[in-house]
Design a protein around this motif. Sequence first.
Motif, short mmCIF file in Angstrom:
data_model
loop_
_atom_site.label_atom_id
_atom_site.label_comp_id
_atom_site.label_asym_id
_atom_site.label_seq_id
_atom_site.Cartn_x
_atom_site.Cartn_y
_atom_site.Cartn_z
N PHE A 44 -2.86 -1.73 4.71
CA PHE A 44 -3.58 -2.69 3.86
C PHE A 44 -5.04 -2.29 3.65
CE2 PHE A 44 0.04 -5.40 4.77
CZ PHE A 44 0.22 -6.05 3.56
N GLY B 145 -6.31 -3.06 -3.94
CA GLY B 145 -6.16 -4.51 -3.94
C GLY B 145 -6.01 -5.04 -5.35
N LYS C 78 -1.28 -7.20 -1.65
CA LYS C 78 -2.72 -7.11 -1.33
C LYS C 78 -3.56 -7.46 -2.56
CE LYS C 78 -6.64 -4.27 0.00
NZ LYS C 78 -7.18 -2.96 0.41
N THR D 83 2.21 -3.96 0.70
CA THR D 83 0.89 -3.93 0.07
C THR D 83 0.90 -4.35 -1.39
OG1 THR D 83 1.23 -1.60 -0.36
CG2 THR D 83 -0.01 -2.16 1.63
#
Length: 443
Positions: A325, A330, A280, A277
Amino acid sequence: MDLVVRAARAVTGQGAEGPATIGVDGGRIVAVEPGLADLPGDTVLELGEDEVLLPGLVDTHVHVNDPGRAEWEGFETATRAAAAGGVTTIVDMPLNSLPPTVDAAALEVKRKAAGGRVHVDVGFWGGAIPGNTGDLRELHDAGVFGFKCFLLHSGVDEFPPLDAAGLEGALRELATFDALMIVHAEDSHAIESAPDPHGEKYRDFLGSRPRGAENLAITHVIEAARRTGARAHVLHLSSSDALPLIASARAEGLPLSVETCPHYLSFTAEEIRDGATQFKCCPPIREAANRELLWQGLADGVIDTIVSDHSPCTPELKRFDTGDFGLAWGGISSLQLGLPAIWTQARQRGFSLADVVRWMAERPAAQVGMTRKGHLAVGYDADFCVFAPDEAFVVDVAKLKHRNPVSAYDQRPLAGVVRSTWLRGSRVTGDEPRGALLTRGNC
Ligand SMILES: [Zn+2]
């Protein structure tokens, strides 16, 4: 002169790399001589044959997250990381800090938080959210470089998105004082109807943020810019499908600019492991073929700038425990690494350091109206990056100056080492903060 820099290799603009001697007085460049000249200076810096003098980079897309979420980054750590990466000017995004920079009072809070703590120069973006159209003019007059908006959920509830009517209303307002709108362009309806992002499969996350959502939103931005006459900028372009749309709008004469980021130009979806991640970000890193088309967009001049979109968080928020995710924050942390990341890829494709300087210093400065940043030329601030392009290193995320040891670049071999960074004629050491807070029209 206070300082004279003699560089066997320097990028002094207009595609040139060659020997140059730069004279600095009072923090400004006062002389640029081609070749190695004998200018008198209190201090003379002789660069090595393996070093290239570049203008300090200008990164117009940084989330410092301070005040309010300073555990994610913060002004000291962000600006030390910037300096370590050859970046001498950053422009801070209006969200993830608290309060978000959506009115003049919030800008004042942020300026107070940053004052006396920054190692490079720092400017600020304002934010356009539902209900604050009446605050935009005052924020503009207070010196922000433009306004950011989202067209879908931003990731934080205190910075809501604009709907189509809201975007048009804000653009109409900005057009009255010729301010720039910068847009996170993914369409909310397209994302809502896309597959679910949850789980550790990168393929599923990619499917949840389709190219079509970006393409559609960019079309809306282009149409709204056409109707209102406002200047608009597409942030962090990931979908190469949108390049022809953007080229077409510009051919028509619309005042539209576009940036992309080192991660879209470095990584490919195919190489991202499930659960990783740290990769991400939104919009997402896409396939290898898409990456090559983004490089082509830079070569063609459709993409104007490369900026970091440094959007760090604490390790916990990346949810490495589950690798989900859908749950992970993010954002990619990369402020210190943009230059070597881009140089590593650019040199393999036959681009020069002058190209990199155009994308990462000259054009970002021009895009936000900075007239003393981004060039090694007389009258400009003496902001320098001394870069060793042929030296390689492997990224060790624990050694970066960012607050949190999380980055998609960890353990990547990169080409190019920043040997030193200079702000207005003085070397940035990371000890005494000498950065300035910038306002639009005054830098
Ligand atoms: Zn961002």
